[in-house]
Design a protein around this motif. Structure first.
Motif, mmCIF file in Angstrom:
data_model
loop_
_atom_site.group_PDB
_atom_site.id
_atom_site.type_symbol
_atom_site.label_atom_id
_atom_site.label_comp_id
_atom_site.label_asym_id
_atom_site.label_seq_id
_atom_site.Cartn_x
_atom_site.Cartn_y
_atom_site.Cartn_z
ATOM 1 N N LEU A 289 0.826 -1.214 0.000
ATOM 2 C CA LEU A 289 0.000 0.000 0.000
ATOM 3 C C LEU A 289 0.861 1.265 0.000
ATOM 4 C CD1 LEU A 289 -2.801 -1.128 2.490
ATOM 5 C CD2 LEU A 289 -2.803 -1.237 -0.004
ATOM 6 N N SER A 290 1.865 1.313 0.860
ATOM 7 C CA SER A 290 2.740 2.498 0.886
ATOM 8 C C SER A 290 3.521 2.617 -0.413
ATOM 9 C CB SER A 290 3.708 2.434 2.070
ATOM 10 O OG SER A 290 3.008 2.624 3.279
ATOM 11 N N ARG A 291 3.941 1.494 -0.963
ATOM 12 C CA ARG A 291 4.658 1.507 -2.244
ATOM 13 C C ARG A 291 3.774 2.125 -3.323
ATOM 14 N NH1 ARG A 291 8.390 -0.467 -5.701
ATOM 15 N NH2 ARG A 291 9.618 -1.755 -4.355
ATOM 16 N N TYR A 292 2.529 1.710 -3.396
ATOM 17 C CA TYR A 292 1.607 2.244 -4.400
ATOM 18 C C TYR A 292 1.438 3.755 -4.230
ATOM 19 C CZ TYR A 292 -2.599 3.174 -7.073
ATOM 20 O OH TYR A 292 -3.503 3.711 -7.970
ATOM 21 N N LEU A 293 1.242 4.202 -2.984
ATOM 22 C CA LEU A 293 1.058 5.636 -2.725
ATOM 23 C C LEU A 293 2.313 6.423 -3.087
ATOM 24 C CD1 LEU A 293 -0.864 5.382 0.659
ATOM 25 C CD2 LEU A 293 -1.821 6.036 -1.566
ATOM 26 N N MET A 294 3.489 5.904 -2.728
ATOM 27 C CA MET A 294 4.743 6.574 -3.072
ATOM 28 C C MET A 294 4.880 6.701 -4.584
ATOM 29 S SD MET A 294 6.662 7.357 -0.335
ATOM 30 C CE MET A 294 8.321 7.380 -0.960
ATOM 31 N N GLU A 295 4.633 5.611 -5.302
ATOM 32 C CA GLU A 295 4.764 5.633 -6.756
ATOM 33 C C GLU A 295 3.774 6.603 -7.391
ATOM 34 O OE1 GLU A 295 4.376 1.472 -7.682
ATOM 35 O OE2 GLU A 295 6.519 1.090 -7.345
ATOM 36 N N GLU B 21 5.010 9.900 -9.452
ATOM 37 C CA GLU B 21 4.571 10.042 -10.845
ATOM 38 C C GLU B 21 3.833 11.370 -11.064
ATOM 39 O OE1 GLU B 21 1.145 8.018 -13.568
ATOM 40 O OE2 GLU B 21 2.475 6.634 -12.509
ATOM 41 N N GLU B 22 3.026 11.763 -10.094
ATOM 42 C CA GLU B 22 2.255 13.006 -10.220
ATOM 43 C C GLU B 22 3.127 14.249 -10.081
ATOM 44 O OE1 GLU B 22 -1.317 15.336 -7.826
ATOM 45 O OE2 GLU B 22 -1.297 13.150 -7.796
ATOM 46 N N TYR B 23 4.063 14.234 -9.145
ATOM 47 C CA TYR B 23 4.796 15.454 -8.821
ATOM 48 C C TYR B 23 6.154 15.594 -9.485
ATOM 49 C CZ TYR B 23 1.385 16.944 -5.388
ATOM 50 O OH TYR B 23 0.239 17.381 -4.781
ATOM 51 N N GLU B 24 6.803 14.502 -9.823
ATOM 52 C CA GLU B 24 8.167 14.594 -10.351
ATOM 53 C C GLU B 24 8.304 15.571 -11.524
ATOM 54 O OE1 GLU B 24 11.731 11.439 -10.290
ATOM 55 O OE2 GLU B 24 10.022 10.863 -11.544
ATOM 56 N N ASP C 119 11.131 20.762 -8.420
ATOM 57 C CA ASP C 119 12.582 20.704 -8.524
ATOM 58 C C ASP C 119 13.176 19.564 -7.702
ATOM 59 O OD1 ASP C 119 13.029 23.113 -10.172
ATOM 60 O OD2 ASP C 119 12.147 24.139 -8.448
ATOM 61 N N GLY C 120 12.411 19.037 -6.756
ATOM 62 C CA GLY C 120 12.916 17.940 -5.944
ATOM 63 C C GLY C 120 11.870 17.419 -4.983
ATOM 64 N N ILE C 121 12.121 16.204 -4.515
ATOM 65 C CA ILE C 121 11.266 15.532 -3.537
ATOM 66 C C ILE C 121 12.176 15.048 -2.421
ATOM 67 C CG2 ILE C 121 9.672 13.614 -3.126
ATOM 68 C CD1 ILE C 121 9.048 13.665 -6.164
#
Length: 182
Positions: free
Chosen positions: A92-98, A102-105, A109-111
């Motif tokens: 679940l956390s993996r899905y949310l991170m991905e 994908e949305e913000y990258e 300028d950075g995460i």
């Protein structure tokens, strides 16, 4: 997936309460005063999975604007990465991170994020690298004969406002500083 994906639900009392309950169980954190004092703004966006009305996993986005050597930079800080213990091991956390990356990258300028030692192996899977940590301290002396320092509790809007006003009025002298406080 058998769970419901939700995001940006700060105005939904039930979900916000469930989010806060999970944060309390996971980290011992409470967002109640922060919310009721008006500091849960549009820059803080939780991305969560919900099961039967209960937040079971979350990764929050905090949109942050900085100045680096006078140039505006746009970042997101990830936080409150948590999964209820009964739902762990399902990705679940993996899905949310991905989903967030994908949305913000393409837009920032950075995460970045701050991780505790127990999850340091999780974040490199998403391209994060470990950075150096620094902790600074300074002994404070007073010319006003002040004998002790009292805690400044951040439970009231007045204290938050006083703190943010002091920061905003301070002399800006860093190469890298936050721009959108409060």
């Amino acid at each position: 997936m058998k769970y419901t994906f939700v995001k940006n639900y700060k105005n939904d009392d039930a979900l916000r309460t469930s989010f806060n309950d999970l944060a309390g169980e996971t980290f011992g954190l409470s967002f109640i005063d922060w919310y009721y004092n008006g500091f849960w703004g549009d820059q803080y966006i939780p991305y969560s999975f919900v099961d039967n009305g209960k937040v079971i996993a979350n990764v929050s986005v905090n949109i942050m604007d900085f100045s680096l050597d006078g140039e505006d930079k746009h970042f997101i800080q990830l936080g409150t990465v948590m999964t209820h213990q009964d739902y762990r091991g399902q990705g679940l956390s993996r899905y949310l991170m991905e989903k967030i990356i994908e949305e913000y990258e393409p837009k920032v300028d950075g995460i970045y994020l701050f991780a505790n030692d127990s999850v340091l192996d999780f974040y490199p899977k998403f391209g994060f690298i470990k950075g150096r940590e620094y902790q600074y301290s300074k002994e404070i002396t007073s010319s006003n004969n002040i004998k002790s320092v009292q805690p400044f509790h951040m439970k009231t809007k007045e204290n938050w406002t006083m703190f943010l006003d002091a920061v905003k009025k301070s002399v800006y002298n860093d190469r890298f500083g936050v721009k959108n406080l409060g």
